[in-house]
Design an enzyme around this catalytic site. Structure first.
Site, mmCIF file in Angstrom:
data_model
loop_
_atom_site.group_PDB
_atom_site.id
_atom_site.type_symbol
_atom_site.label_atom_id
_atom_site.label_comp_id
_atom_site.label_asym_id
_atom_site.label_seq_id
_atom_site.Cartn_x
_atom_site.Cartn_y
_atom_site.Cartn_z
ATOM 1 N N HIS A 1 -9.207 9.526 -58.208
ATOM 2 C CA HIS A 1 -7.760 9.497 -58.420
ATOM 3 C C HIS A 1 -7.364 8.501 -59.511
ATOM 4 O O HIS A 1 -6.198 8.462 -59.917
ATOM 5 C CB HIS A 1 -7.034 9.110 -57.129
ATOM 6 C CG HIS A 1 -7.034 10.173 -56.076
ATOM 7 N ND1 HIS A 1 -7.987 10.229 -55.087
ATOM 8 C CD2 HIS A 1 -6.201 11.225 -55.874
ATOM 9 C CE1 HIS A 1 -7.746 11.265 -54.298
ATOM 10 N NE2 HIS A 1 -6.662 11.889 -54.753
ATOM 11 N N GLU B 1 -9.530 16.260 -59.917
ATOM 12 C CA GLU B 1 -8.178 15.756 -59.709
ATOM 13 C C GLU B 1 -7.280 16.031 -60.910
ATOM 14 O O GLU B 1 -6.109 16.396 -60.776
ATOM 15 C CB GLU B 1 -8.211 14.252 -59.431
ATOM 16 C CG GLU B 1 -8.479 13.884 -57.995
ATOM 17 C CD GLU B 1 -7.394 14.402 -57.061
ATOM 18 O OE1 GLU B 1 -6.197 14.339 -57.412
ATOM 19 O OE2 GLU B 1 -7.740 14.879 -55.967
ATOM 20 N N HIS C 1 -6.660 22.757 -56.175
ATOM 21 C CA HIS C 1 -7.988 22.349 -55.691
ATOM 22 C C HIS C 1 -8.746 23.571 -55.181
ATOM 23 O O HIS C 1 -9.975 23.656 -55.326
ATOM 24 C CB HIS C 1 -7.864 21.309 -54.575
ATOM 25 C CG HIS C 1 -7.626 19.918 -55.060
ATOM 26 N ND1 HIS C 1 -8.479 19.280 -55.934
ATOM 27 C CD2 HIS C 1 -6.636 19.022 -54.783
ATOM 28 C CE1 HIS C 1 -8.027 18.060 -56.190
ATOM 29 N NE2 HIS C 1 -6.915 17.882 -55.512
ATOM 30 N N TYR D 1 -16.678 16.596 -55.975
ATOM 31 C CA TYR D 1 -15.602 15.610 -55.823
ATOM 32 C C TYR D 1 -16.186 14.202 -55.834
ATOM 33 O O TYR D 1 -16.120 13.461 -54.856
ATOM 34 C CB TYR D 1 -14.846 15.886 -54.520
ATOM 35 C CG TYR D 1 -13.419 15.389 -54.524
ATOM 36 C CD1 TYR D 1 -12.490 15.859 -55.451
ATOM 37 C CD2 TYR D 1 -12.996 14.461 -53.591
ATOM 38 C CE1 TYR D 1 -11.181 15.414 -55.435
ATOM 39 C CE2 TYR D 1 -11.691 14.004 -53.561
ATOM 40 C CZ TYR D 1 -10.788 14.492 -54.489
ATOM 41 O OH TYR D 1 -9.482 14.039 -54.472
ATOM 42 N N ASP E 1 -12.923 5.773 -53.142
ATOM 43 C CA ASP E 1 -12.231 6.913 -53.738
ATOM 44 C C ASP E 1 -13.214 7.843 -54.435
ATOM 45 O O ASP E 1 -12.944 8.356 -55.521
ATOM 46 C CB ASP E 1 -11.157 6.414 -54.717
ATOM 47 C CG ASP E 1 -10.258 7.530 -55.232
ATOM 48 O OD1 ASP E 1 -10.045 8.516 -54.508
ATOM 49 O OD2 ASP E 1 -9.768 7.402 -56.376
ATOM 50 N N HIS F 1 -0.481 21.245 -57.150
ATOM 51 C CA HIS F 1 -1.660 20.387 -57.319
ATOM 52 C C HIS F 1 -2.684 20.686 -56.232
ATOM 53 O O HIS F 1 -3.871 20.913 -56.510
ATOM 54 C CB HIS F 1 -1.232 18.918 -57.253
ATOM 55 C CG HIS F 1 -2.371 17.947 -57.146
ATOM 56 N ND1 HIS F 1 -2.778 17.130 -58.176
ATOM 57 C CD2 HIS F 1 -3.211 17.634 -56.107
ATOM 58 C CE1 HIS F 1 -3.792 16.396 -57.792
ATOM 59 N NE2 HIS F 1 -4.076 16.687 -56.528
ATOM 60 N N GLU F 2 -2.227 20.674 -54.985
ATOM 61 C CA GLU F 2 -3.167 20.860 -53.874
ATOM 62 C C GLU F 2 -3.756 22.261 -53.853
ATOM 63 O O GLU F 2 -4.948 22.444 -53.602
ATOM 64 C CB GLU F 2 -2.469 20.542 -52.551
ATOM 65 C CG GLU F 2 -2.126 19.070 -52.380
ATOM 66 C CD GLU F 2 -3.344 18.161 -52.493
ATOM 67 O OE1 GLU F 2 -4.452 18.575 -52.097
ATOM 68 O OE2 GLU F 2 -3.193 17.038 -52.994
#
Length: 406
Positions: free
Chosen positions: A271, A191, A171, A182, A266, A167-168
């Site tokens: 998210h 995300e 990005h 973002y 956020d 996942h990371e």
């Protein structure tokens, strides 16, 4: 190629969870949440400078991996080397898990999507483990992957989750491929793309079909003493967790439940609202069947490459439909699965005639149609029959006129 449009830290643990933990009666949980929030806030201030440096250093290194040990410090320059591409395995399990996770993600992008590391140009993959003390997060900062050890109560070592690692790192792929801002819907897409490909890497590594996959994000590192929950559920957004400590998962699964949030909360709910495109991908995957990294993954990846900084849900949905047609044929099963999936989460593909979808559904056996989801099917069928009859009559009249002498 886009590069460094995002001047932010992309974290796996959403801020609404950490804020909720500040209210915990357990001092260990409160302290860990506060430490994580404060450290992440400081890092966001550094991200802009680090991003500018990174953009000037894009040199191919064949995606070589190096994992460093921060020894619970927040200083990356002082971290020691734990394992390199050519070196032996480490005695530290966290180092080895991070190393293997980086490698599996790299291999997935190369073998499945023909992408050479995150930037498409062999970008080096650096990971840092044991970051800070009781740090409840993992993140991509534009240069490297950072892993916290968790507080040992609600979170455990973040290197234990392959989908978190993938996942990371995704990005980074998104940053170079589309530069999705973002913020608000483009941020929620950012995300979601990471959840999608994070899950696909895990499914690919386990050779799971779409039906077999749990489609949970971070299940291995989230609440180790509570089974069956996760940070997010792509299959059932809003149902990833529900307990007294954390409350209930706030993700929506339909546009009617979309949450308009201030940019300061956020980044506009990146998210949270990501649950909607997540659900669309899951529905597409099970609709097509088989391995989700094949047709569904290729469709989503092609749509990502065609996206830009401000792409929103509607634009992305339209692009997935277009790419499905280009890759697998207009009105093919893959394209119809995409159309149906987005419709089920409240997004109708722009410019697509209702008759096209209806015709595709009409080709299915009646037993499949009468599942309660196409309540107007009988009415539409009668209208089609009427129109067909009218068209036949009109064709005969035209033919008759042409046969008469002028």
């Amino acid at each position: 190629m886009f590069s460094n449009h995002c001047r932010c830290i992309n974290c796996i643990t959403p801020p609404h969870l950490l804020n909720r933990l500040l209210e915990s009666s357990d001092g260990r949980i409160r302290d860990a949440a506060l430490r994580t929030l404060l450290t992440t806030s400081r890092l966001r201030g550094e991200r802009t400078v680090r991003g500018l440096v990174a953009s000037a250093a894009l040199v191919s290194s064949q995606g070589r991996r190096t994992v460093f040990d921060c020894a619970n410090s927040i200083s990356l320059p002082s971290a020691t080397i734990g394992r390199t591409e050519d070196g032996p395995a480490s005695a530290d399990d966290s180092v080895n898990r991070a190393f293997e996770g980086l490698g599996l993600t790299r291999e997935f992008y190369k073998e499945i999507l023909d992408r050479d590391s995150l930037d498409g140009n062999g970008m080096r993959l650096n990971g840092y483990v044991h970051y800070n003390a009781s740090y409840n997060n993992a993140f991509w900062d534009g240069n490297e992957m950072i892993f916290g050890d968790g507080d040992g109560v609600l979170f455990t070592d973040f290197t234990k989750s392959l989908d978190v690692i993938a996942h990371e790192l995704t990005h980074g792929v998104t940053e170079f491929a589309a530069g999705l801002e973002y913020l608000n819907q483009s941020g929620a897409l950012n995300e979601s793309i990471s959840d999608v490909f994070g899950s696909l890497v895990k499914q690919w590594a386990a050779r799971q079909t779409a039906d077999q996959a749990d489609c949970l994000i971070g299940a291995e590192v989230f609440t180790p003493n509570i089974g069956g929950d996760a940070l997010r559920s792509m299959k059932n957004p809003g149902k990833a967790y529900n307990n007294n400590t954390l409350g209930q998962d706030p993700q929506p699964d339909h546009m009617s439940k979309y949450k308009n949030m201030p940019d300061t909360d956020d980044n506009g709910g990146v998210h949270i609202n990501s649950g909607i495109p997540n659900k669309a991908f899951h529905l597409t995957s099970v609709g097509i069947g088989g391995y989700a990294w094949e047709a569904p993954g290729h469709i989503w990846y092609a749509a990502l490459q065609a996206s830009n900084v401000t792409t929103d849900f509607q634009e992305f949905a339209d692009t997935t439909y277009l790419k499905a047609g280009q890759l697998y044929g207009s009105q093919a099963a893959e394209q119809q699965a995409v159309l149906s999936a987005w419709k089920e989460v409240g997004i109708r593909i722009s410019g697509v005639l209702a008759l096209a979808g209806t015709t595709a559904r009409m080709r299915r056996p009646m037993a499949d149609i009468s599942n309660g989801r196409d309540e107007d099917q009988a009415v539409v069928a009668r209208k089609i029959e009427q129109l067909t009859g009218q068209l036949a009559t009109l064709s005969k009249q035209v033919a008759s006129l042409r046969s008469k002498p002028h």
